[in-house]
Design an enzyme around this catalytic site. Structure first.
Site, PDB file in Angstrom:
ATOM      1  CG  ASN A   1      77.046  27.718  64.043  1.00  0.00           C
ATOM      2  OD1 ASN A   1      75.984  26.861  64.003  1.00  0.00           O
ATOM      3  ND2 ASN A   1      77.520  28.016  62.901  1.00  0.00           N
TER       4      ASN A   1
ATOM      5  CG  ASP B   1      77.860  21.563  58.406  1.00  0.00           C
ATOM      6  OD1 ASP B   1      77.776  20.453  57.592  1.00  0.00           O
ATOM      7  OD2 ASP B   1      76.867  21.846  58.771  1.00  0.00           O
TER       8      ASP B   1
ATOM      9  N   GLY C   1      76.327  19.889  53.552  1.00  0.00           N
ATOM     10  CA  GLY C   1      77.003  21.224  53.832  1.00  0.00           C
ATOM     11  C   GLY C   1      76.252  22.302  52.964  1.00  0.00           C
ATOM     12  NE  ARG C   2      70.575  22.143  53.072  1.00  0.00           N
ATOM     13  CZ  ARG C   2      69.438  22.180  52.769  1.00  0.00           C
ATOM     14  NH1 ARG C   2      68.746  23.225  52.224  1.00  0.00           N
ATOM     15  NH2 ARG C   2      68.873  20.860  52.557  1.00  0.00           N
TER      16      ARG C   2
ATOM     17  CD  GLU D   1      73.077  19.573  52.234  1.00  0.00           C
ATOM     18  OE1 GLU D   1      72.410  18.521  51.945  1.00  0.00           O
ATOM     19  OE2 GLU D   1      73.452  19.788  53.254  1.00  0.00           O
TER      20      GLU D   1
ATOM     21  CE1 TYR E   1      69.765  13.412  56.738  1.00  0.00           C
ATOM     22  CE2 TYR E   1      68.687  12.122  58.553  1.00  0.00           C
ATOM     23  CZ  TYR E   1      68.773  13.247  57.780  1.00  0.00           C
ATOM     24  OH  TYR E   1      67.699  14.232  58.139  1.00  0.00           O
ATOM     25  CG  LEU E   2      74.690   6.453  53.927  1.00  0.00           C
ATOM     26  CD1 LEU E   2      75.252   5.370  52.939  1.00  0.00           C
ATOM     27  CD2 LEU E   2      73.592   5.655  55.075  1.00  0.00           C
ATOM     28  CD  GLN E   3      77.417  13.561  53.053  1.00  0.00           C
ATOM     29  OE1 GLN E   3      78.192  14.368  52.675  1.00  0.00           O
ATOM     30  NE2 GLN E   3      76.020  13.248  52.748  1.00  0.00           N
ATOM     31  NE  ARG E   4      72.930  13.017  60.514  1.00  0.00           N
ATOM     32  CZ  ARG E   4      71.858  13.623  60.544  1.00  0.00           C
ATOM     33  NH1 ARG E   4      71.845  15.050  60.123  1.00  0.00           N
ATOM     34  NH2 ARG E   4      70.691  13.296  60.791  1.00  0.00           N
TER      35      ARG E   4
END
Lengths: 402, 402
Positions: free
Chosen positions: A113, A143, A186-187, A242, A301-304
């Protein structure tokens, strides 16, 4: 902005923000969509997004052979390099100056965004400057928090990673029972954390509790929630975003870092990468006894960008989102953002609509409250939404050992 | 122990210690190897390893259909449940009593060096008691630290996970340059951390630095090492074993937790899940400036049980290790451990040798010093050893953006 369909000049593509497993699919999609258009001279890649644009740091992309493009599309992370810069009006003016200098008439910006807002500002500056420019935002974010989109490229693959991690970790937690906390990215939006629910295949499979930022987090309730599951099953697997925060909006990462108990030396823990998970684990040990087996992992960071864990639907849609942006820009006198919208669920089908930049810029989508159960779980119906985006997952067998 | 080849009775299988992605392959291998043997009555699975044996908590495995066994083999983690119990002589006596009570004459224990030691003790007690028993240890550990083995089942898949994580994270670090520290499992052996080197495909690919427990860690040298790479490339990707220690053998996880600088409140950080990475990141920020982008991830449990990241070689070898143990136990009057030894590298070929329990029990293999370069890296020749064990990895494309 009034332009002819044959607006001629160069095109530039940028990749912005946190990388994903499929953002190069979108890059290749734009290149493919522009290929052969007589009005396009050079297809430029901006090195490190807007940072490269203002420094005239470009790489030419129009002559890359198809097979190399295909390998590039299958490569995780942003091949052009990315940037965290969030341009203000002055920065956007420098972007426009670079466009004018380099006769760039087509701007494709793949990002979240903030990136769509950069597109919007540059587009408005160009109009004010009477510089003919077509600006397209191509959606990307793990996200999954863009409004007017059913979901966003990058999310499906990250969700697949989270689901596969939880499938394995649930079995790990069954084998060596205890309490396990996993902190997910995901803040502000809990979509990725909620994706952990896909790991449930057999009775009593975890995650048993799921905490997303959309529901206020209460530490005392959390301890009670866990104690109940642990008392019943002798184990408990927990997914925590998180970005969880208390009812006043204070992030738990901050709150726990400043209110925790002191150790034998009178010292207090600070925040850090693994800190949220560690703090929650400590709180549970205090509540359930120091000998309780409690562990915490932060997926990080592994998630992305994990190589080799890609949702095929996600890869396909990321590619098409890029291609559609190029097609809209070439065919019509328009700017905008590509929005992925679900047409039907069975069979799963989406369309790629052009929406206005102002319809997506700087806005944040969050999880529909209907999916959040008791503030500590995700409703099974979320699987109807999520399943087609993630695709097939490993199916595991159980000996149904108690 | 003098036994006849037709020693009749029940068999029991246990899965011990930390789970792996392929430990169920070994379980299924043993079941297959025993199937149809007229001297075997029931094939029992011990629920939670030795803990289940002493509690007579068994599950019958002899009648599971082949297709279900196959699905079970493909399922990560230990389907029987595992245990961290490290039996002493008294505990082992209770194991033997359970065997006698349940007419268990064949004992297969899938695990690491502690598990092989349990086998050894139980075997010796049985001899002393004149109880005819065949004891087989089936190797398993992601740490790859069993002596007399070229490598161990479970390691290849964990190494594949680490390599794929680093392939993605290297590209992530290229896209958004900075310093990234990844903490890998392995308290005493650096094999898994060293496996990160498989991620290198293009010039300047990370990991740029690799720290294993086999080389003494010096914080000042570490800071200099990183500063050099960061100065040259503008980024630095670092693999660090959780077990690194200083020249006196003090684990850095402990040392950094008690000697770090205080924060604004005069408080000191404690150890925790993500603590080692956080401490190293803080040390680098102190050295290179607070604005330096430094991040740390701790891979945690994902390394050992992630669903959908399995080395086919590892899966195959884990299966055969289990089957061979059953075959040896049935065919010969012997006890022992299955050792995987490499016969040739090109083409890759291994054999499954029977070795004595005392040849593997309670011993620890570490990384050959020839692979460790300057105490901060792994020699390219390690790939000759590791490549065939891990198998094919995702190949990534680069735009060679500087």
């Amino acid at each position: 902005m009034s332009t002819s369909h044959s607006l001629s000049g160069n095109a530039v593509i940028g990749q912005s923000g946190g990388p994903t497993a499929v953002i190069n699919q979108s890059l290749v999609g734009v290149i493919e969509g522009l290929a052969g258009a007589s009005c396009i001279d050079k297809i430029l890649g901006a090195h490190h997004a807007v940072a490269g644009i203002v420094k005239n740091d470009f790489i030419e992309l129009q002559d890359i052979p198809a097979e190399r493009l295909e390998r590039l599309a299958l490569t995780p992370s942003a091949a052009l390099g990315s940037s965290r810069d969030k341009p203000d009006a002055d920065y956007c003016n420098r972007i426009l100056k670079s466009f004018e200098k380099n006769n760039i008439r087509y701007f494709f910006y793949i990002g979240g965004n903030d990136s769509s807002d950069t597109c919007r500002i540059v587009n408005e500056l160009a109009k004010a400057d009477n510089y003919e420019l077509r600006c397209f935002h191509v959606p990307k974010t793990i996200d999954n928090d863009l409004v007017n989109n059913d979901h966003t490229p990058g999310f499906g693959s990250a969700a697949k990673f989270v689901a596969q991690a939880f499938i394995g970790d649930n079995l790990d937690n069954r084998a060596l029972p205890g309490i396990k906390i996993n902190i997910i990215m995901g803040r502000h939006a809990g979509f990725l954390t909620a994706a952990s629910m896909l790991a449930r295949q057999h009775a009593d499979d975890g995650p048993h509790l799921i905490y997303v930022p959309e529901a206020a987090f209460d530490l005392e309730k959390f301890k009670d929630d866990v104690a109940k599951i642990y008392g019943r099953l002798g184990r408990c697997l927990i997914a925590v975003s998180e970005g969880i925060h208390d009812k006043d909006g204070t992030p738990m990462m901050t709150k726990l870092a400043t209110s925790v108990e002191k150790d034998a030396h009178g010292n207090v823990q600070l925040s850090g990468t693994g800190a949220l998970g560690d703090h929650l684990a400590d709180a549970l040990k205090d509540h359930l006894g120091k000998d309780t087996r409690v562990r915490a992992d932060t997926f990080g960071y592994l998630q992305r960008c994990f190589a080799g864990c890609v949702s095929q639907t996600d890869a396909h849609e990321a590619r098409l989102a890029g291609r559609k942006a190029a097609e809209y820009a070439l065919a019509d006198d328009c700017d905008g953002s590509i929005a992925i919208q679900r047409v039907s669920n069975k069979p799963y089908e989406v369309e790629y609509k052009r929406i206005e930049l102002t319809d997506v810029a700087a806005k944040t989508q969050t999880l529909d409250p209907k999916y959040i159960v008791h503030g500590n779980n995700i409703d099974p119906s979320f699987k109807d939404y999520l399943g087609p985006i993630v695709g097939d997952l490993p199916v595991v067998e159980s000996l149904r050992v108690h």
